[in-house]
Design a protein around this motif. Structure first.
Motif, PDB file in Angstrom:
ATOM      1  N   GLY A 546       0.826  -1.197   0.000  1.00  0.00           N
ATOM      2  CA  GLY A 546       0.000   0.000   0.000  1.00  0.00           C
ATOM      3  C   GLY A 546       0.860   1.246   0.000  1.00  0.00           C
ATOM      4  O   GLY A 546       2.088   1.187  -0.168  1.00  0.00           O
ATOM      5  N   PRO A 547       0.247   2.425   0.202  1.00  0.00           N
ATOM      6  CA  PRO A 547       1.023   3.664   0.240  1.00  0.00           C
ATOM      7  C   PRO A 547       2.074   3.639   1.340  1.00  0.00           C
ATOM      8  O   PRO A 547       1.839   3.149   2.443  1.00  0.00           O
ATOM      9  N   LEU A 582      -3.433  -4.958  -6.345  1.00  0.00           N
ATOM     10  CA  LEU A 582      -3.826  -3.934  -5.373  1.00  0.00           C
ATOM     11  C   LEU A 582      -3.018  -2.656  -5.583  1.00  0.00           C
ATOM     12  O   LEU A 582      -3.576  -1.551  -5.645  1.00  0.00           O
ATOM     13  N   ILE A 583      -1.700  -2.783  -5.709  1.00  0.00           N
ATOM     14  CA  ILE A 583      -0.858  -1.607  -5.921  1.00  0.00           C
ATOM     15  C   ILE A 583      -1.228  -0.910  -7.231  1.00  0.00           C
ATOM     16  O   ILE A 583      -1.368   0.320  -7.293  1.00  0.00           O
ATOM     17  N   ALA A 584      -1.395  -1.693  -8.300  1.00  0.00           N
ATOM     18  CA  ALA A 584      -1.703  -1.098  -9.600  1.00  0.00           C
ATOM     19  C   ALA A 584      -3.031  -0.355  -9.575  1.00  0.00           C
ATOM     20  O   ALA A 584      -3.160   0.733 -10.149  1.00  0.00           O
ATOM     21  N   ASP A 585      -4.030  -0.925  -8.921  1.00  0.00           N
ATOM     22  CA  ASP A 585      -5.332  -0.260  -8.856  1.00  0.00           C
ATOM     23  C   ASP A 585      -5.289   0.985  -7.973  1.00  0.00           C
ATOM     24  O   ASP A 585      -5.974   1.973  -8.251  1.00  0.00           O
ATOM     25  N   LEU A 586      -4.501   0.949  -6.902  1.00  0.00           N
ATOM     26  CA  LEU A 586      -4.330   2.153  -6.079  1.00  0.00           C
ATOM     27  C   LEU A 586      -3.702   3.274  -6.893  1.00  0.00           C
ATOM     28  O   LEU A 586      -4.141   4.431  -6.828  1.00  0.00           O
ATOM     29  N   ILE A 587      -2.677   2.947  -7.657  1.00  0.00           N
ATOM     30  CA  ILE A 587      -1.980   3.965  -8.434  1.00  0.00           C
ATOM     31  C   ILE A 587      -2.865   4.499  -9.559  1.00  0.00           C
ATOM     32  O   ILE A 587      -2.898   5.708  -9.825  1.00  0.00           O
ATOM     33  N   CYS A 588      -3.618   3.618 -10.221  1.00  0.00           N
ATOM     34  CA  CYS A 588      -4.430   4.019 -11.372  1.00  0.00           C
ATOM     35  C   CYS A 588      -5.814   4.522 -10.995  1.00  0.00           C
ATOM     36  O   CYS A 588      -6.569   4.977 -11.862  1.00  0.00           O
ATOM     37  N   GLY A 589      -6.162   4.429  -9.707  1.00  0.00           N
ATOM     38  CA  GLY A 589      -7.472   4.918  -9.282  1.00  0.00           C
ATOM     39  C   GLY A 589      -8.620   4.049  -9.717  1.00  0.00           C
ATOM     40  O   GLY A 589      -9.730   4.544  -9.963  1.00  0.00           O
TER      41      GLY A 589
END
Length: 620
Positions: A546-547, A582-589
């Protein structure tokens, strides 16, 4: 918010008579209507003006559809088909659907066979269809279309989903058959997840449904129903608004092991440009062993930790199948993993997992009296898997060592050779070395030394087909060598292999699998090579994904554009695909592949929160 306690899923009971589905405890209207496809198109696609809205989408925009009852998947497949026909080539669609009683795969296959026009999408759905375990399951119906299935009670699951929805399909059980679903709690969740321009459509025109949606803030219209139905409902949250632009950032991923390779591939498949930086090249650390096992740790107790082990297992199997890996015996096999019971405690745990329904037979089944089989698992070459993942036109590999990183609207990676790369995001997939970077020495990581012994295959051992776990693990031959391992030593930092560790590996094999030990050569087993690597593990056994938090501030906050994906321990092959998504979706919104309970369980800042509960003024 009070988080739910997850319970095993009870699949729907579908009976079939003369090749016609008959619902015995599953009230899906499409089972009883030959014109189900036409009704679905009329009610849900036309009721939400999807043709016009898909045509109006611009390049790189994305659209989210939420559904309250997945059933046979007909609505979602029709929406996917319409999207591919009408939307621009670079646009993306995210489907999200809840189902309390999912169909068994065979029943779903029989149902979908009635709609041959959907055969291509239906085959993909069947290939990726998850076992009936609670929580979120991410499927990929097409390179531009994802489907997130939420298995469980809608009232519990929608509060754990936090992404805006553009159009709603209010389907599932009719209100008269399932009044518990059509309640203010559901209507409130629909409103929470909607935005100006969100639309909805439903086959029902029941008065209490109309009033409930109006009270939740939707403008509701009664219109002509399909066929013999007099009326149906459509609604909107406010004036129409265009689909959202999908962020297509440039990202630097630091580390080219399993975590880095999966993260880079997940980002690239979303349209991002990715630079992967690793001074040693691809899979040279713990990801560089000759073979690794795709497995999990089953439990009857669906805690966040155990749910991650379960969901990441199914997610990894879908990734591997989607990528066609392994494609040859030399890369590995996905033909099941035999978990031998090493003691009564482990035996009881696995038996309880199978009996509870938490691990259905699609994932876990008995294998004789003293073992269980993790269905679909197997073994593979991690380095070959990493190379396969990084072979993508949007991914560039550079051999540089990160010295420091800086947050901001444009994050900055500074390398030891003096070079600098600015990007929209930086993801650290640097395992145990992460704590050596500026500001991250506080990370509660353990470095666990493990030595694997590579043993020459014999005529008898070349016949072995399945990976086996006991106190350690044993793989079939890869390049005519078997992996026997691995030691587990938290307090030895020495990277050099030792004879004593080889002896420990073979002694453990002899204790738990004496017949295999004998077939491998017994006291004359030929160790042709050995390898030491250090597992990076967190103190609560879950990855950090995550962040990246700024721990030096109190209260802490997420660093802008900086993320962590590390501490996968001995389950790197299994856990990294889900964390990568999860990381990719967090970054791409984009909508996330896990529920909020698992987002919180994996968040790196969980250790700061726990520390400050006891020491409110703590700073690293």
């Amino acid at each position: 918010m009070t988080l739910p306690t997850f319970s095993p899923i009870r699949p729907a009971n579908i009976e079939w008579q003369d090749n016609t589905p008959v619902a015995s405890d599953y009230d899906d209207p499409y089972f009883s209507r030959q014109d189900g496809m036409a009704e679905s198109q009329y009610v849900f696609l036309d009721g939400n003006q999807l043709t016009e809205r898909f045509q109006a989408m611009g390049p790189d925009q994305y659209f989210v559809i939420g559904e309250t009852g997945f059933g046979t998947g007909l609505n979602c497949l029709l929406a996917a088909q319409r999207f591919l026909q009408q939307a621009p080539q670079s646009a993306r669609l995210h489907l999200v659907s809840v189902e309390k009683h999912p169909l068994r795969r065979d029943d779903l296959q029989n149902a979908l066979s009635h709609w041959p026009a959907l055969v291509a999408l239906a085959e993909t759905l069947l290939n990726e269809y998850p076992a009936p375990t609670p929580g979120l399951h991410r499927l990929q119906l097409h390179p531009r279309i994802s489907l997130t299935l939420l298995y469980g009670d809608a009232e519990q699951l929608w509060p754990l989903f936090n992404h805006p929805v553009d159009a709603w399909f209010l389907d599932g059980f009719a209100p008269a058959c399932n009044p518990d679903m059509w309640q203010p709690a559901l209507f409130g969740q629909l409103a929470r997840l909607s935005h100006p321009g969100t639309t909805l459509a439903t086959f029902t025109a029941a008065g209490f449904v109309r009033r409930g949606l109006q009270e939740a803030g939707f403008k509701i219209e009664k219109r002509k129903g399909f066929g013999h139905k007099r009326h149906m409902l459509t609604g909107t949250r406010a004036s129409a608004s265009p689909a959202r632009q999908q962020a297509l950032p440039a990202v630097v991923v630091v580390g080219a092991g399993l975590a880095g390779a999966t993260t880079a591939r997940a980002l690239a498949e979303r349209g991002c440009k990715v630079i992967v930086a690793d001074p040693a090249g691809v899979a040279t650390q713990a990801s560089g062993n000759l073979a690794g096992v795709v497995y999990s740790t089953p439990s009857a107790h669906l805690t966040p930790q155990n749910r991650f082990y379960q969901q990441s297992y199914g997610h990894a199997l879908r990734w591997l199948q989607r990528h066609g890996f392994p494609s040859s015996p030399q890369q590995g096999r996905l033909n099941g993993v035999i978990q031998h019971f090493v003691d009564d405690k482990q035996k009881d745990k696995l038996i309880q997992a199978m009996a509870s329904g938490a691990w259905p037979e699609e994932l876990l089944r008995p294998a004789g009296e003293e073992a269980a089989e993790l269905v679909g698992g197997g073994y593979l070459q991690p380095a070959a898997w990493c190379q396969h993942l990084l072979d993508h036109p949007a991914i560039t590999l550079i051999q540089r060592e990160l010295a420091q990183m800086h947050e901001g609207e444009q994050s900055r990676a500074v390398f030891t050779d003096g070079s600098v790369i600015d990007a929209d995001a930086i993801v650290l997939c640097t395992a145990g070395s992460t704590a050596q970077l500026p500001g991250l020495s506080w990370l509660p990581l353990k470095h666990i030394r493990g030595q694997v012994s590579y043993c020459r295959a014999t005529e008898a051992s070349r016949q072995w087909q399945q990976a086996r776990c006991h106190g350690g693990y044993l793989t079939p031959a890869v390049n005519d060598r078997h992996c026997v391992g691995a030691t587990f030593n938290l307090h030895n930092p020495d990277p050099r292999p030792t004879d004593e560790d080889d002896d420990e590996n073979l002694a453990q094999l002899k204790t738990y699998l004496p017949a295999r030990w004998q077939e491998l050569g017994g006291s004359d087993i030929d160790i042709v090579e050995r390898r030491v690597a250090f597992r990076c593990q967190s103190i609560d056994f879950l990855p950090l994904c995550g962040p990246m938090p700024v721990a030096s501030e109190n209260p802490h906050r997420p660093a802008r554009g900086l993320y962590l994906n590390l501490a996968h321990g001995s389950r790197g092959i299994t856990g990294t695909p889900l964390c990568a998504d999860l990381i990719a979706d967090l970054i791409c919104g984009c909508p996330l592949p896990v529920d909020q309970q698992l987002v919180d369980a994996l968040a790196p800042d969980r250790f700061i929160v726990r520390k400050r509960r006891k020491q409110p003024e703590w700073k690293p």
